[in-house]
Design an enzyme around this catalytic site. Sequence first.
Site, mmCIF file in Angstrom:
data_model
loop_
_atom_site.group_PDB
_atom_site.id
_atom_site.type_symbol
_atom_site.label_atom_id
_atom_site.label_comp_id
_atom_site.label_asym_id
_atom_site.label_seq_id
_atom_site.Cartn_x
_atom_site.Cartn_y
_atom_site.Cartn_z
ATOM 1 N N ASP A 208 0.850 -1.204 0.000
ATOM 2 C CA ASP A 208 0.000 0.000 0.000
ATOM 3 C C ASP A 208 0.879 1.245 0.000
ATOM 4 O OD1 ASP A 208 -0.010 -1.191 3.025
ATOM 5 O OD2 ASP A 208 0.623 0.680 3.010
ATOM 6 N N ASP A 210 0.564 3.607 2.343
ATOM 7 C CA ASP A 210 0.327 4.153 3.676
ATOM 8 C C ASP A 210 -0.780 5.214 3.589
ATOM 9 O OD1 ASP A 210 0.994 3.825 6.402
ATOM 10 O OD2 ASP A 210 2.018 5.749 6.367
HETATM 11 N N1 LIG Z 1 1.188 1.169 5.741
HETATM 12 C C1 LIG Z 1 1.681 0.307 6.620
HETATM 13 N N2 LIG Z 1 2.121 0.719 7.823
HETATM 14 C C2 LIG Z 1 2.636 -0.162 8.696
HETATM 15 N N3 LIG Z 1 2.721 -1.487 8.475
HETATM 16 C C3 LIG Z 1 2.293 -1.923 7.300
HETATM 17 N N4 LIG Z 1 2.269 -3.174 6.796
HETATM 18 C C4 LIG Z 1 1.735 -3.103 5.565
HETATM 19 N N5 LIG Z 1 1.401 -1.819 5.261
HETATM 20 C C5 LIG Z 1 1.756 -1.075 6.320
#
Ligand SMILES: Nc1ncnc2[nH]cnc12
Length: 288
Positions: A208, A210
């Site tokens: 992703d 974030d």
């Molecule tokens: N955006 C994110 N922040 C923290 N841990 C994660 N693991 C997968 N995506 C994450």
Amino acid sequence: MERVLGIIGGSGVYGIEGLQDARWQAVDTPWGTPSDEILTGRHDGVSMAFLPRHGRGHVHAPGDVPYRANIDALKRLGVTDLVSVSACGSFREEMAPGDFVIVDQFVDRTRGRPSSFFGSGCVAHVGLAHPVCGRLAEAAAEAAEAAGATVHRGGTYLAMEGPQFSPQAESLLYRDWGCDVIGMTNMPEVRLAREAEICYATVAMVTDYDSWHPGHEAVDVASVLATLAANVAKARAFAAALPGALGAERAPCPHGCDRALESAIMTAPERRDPALLARLDAVAGRVL
Ligand SMILES: Nc1ncnc2[nH]cnc12
Ligand SMILES: CSC[C@H]1O[C@H](OP(=O)(O)O)[C@H](O)[C@@H]1O
């Protein structure tokens, strides 16, 4: 000397396939019970040990993973080289969901996690300027490419405490700091692996963006799981390619990871605490 390759599987990676003589074994440690039993076997002639970081069924939260027990148990099984496979968010447009980042640096924002095997009664300070083993990271990059992944060599992993995902202001801040990916688990794992003289590398699978990216929804578990599901075949192919990329024979680490304790212990032999020394039998037995 013989290589024993350890793999710590993160979110969505609770097993590996194709091991000869595969068996799950319980390992007791002086640091408590590891996240789960450890799957041992051989692949392409290489001895292997696989541990699901959160346990099968995902029972351990990132802040409660028994990191010391996990590293001690892998050391007890003879692991010389350890690769973490981790889900992570990305702070870079070009590090897109589905890509693999071969992390080489860390910023640690975790809090309150036991992060050393050493302490009063046996004080040690290992070097962590280069937390990742360059030789192992190169083999991991080759295996990831062989698995068909888009691979980014090098990247800074921000380890956050969690378990909540980041507020947008922190996501933007970490981007400004120059961090590339974010996760909740690689600290203190990388510190403990160095103390245990195990070569360590981490393969971050981007799931992703974030919460900084104006063109994407903020991260949630559903989006992480959807990306992981779409990439499970690549993760499996990576785990299958890695033993062959490394080989069964192992020369001493050119970066010295396997000798990290040689000049690190400061406590005078006569002032060392026998109870702590007993707990350090696997991790530091070589130098104690
Ligand atoms: N955006 C994110 N922040 C923290 N841990 C994660 N693991 C997968 N995506 C994450
Ligand atoms: C399910 S997203 C959050 C979770 O996933 C990552 O874990 P791991 O590094 O073990 O793959 C992240 O660090 C969080 O713990």
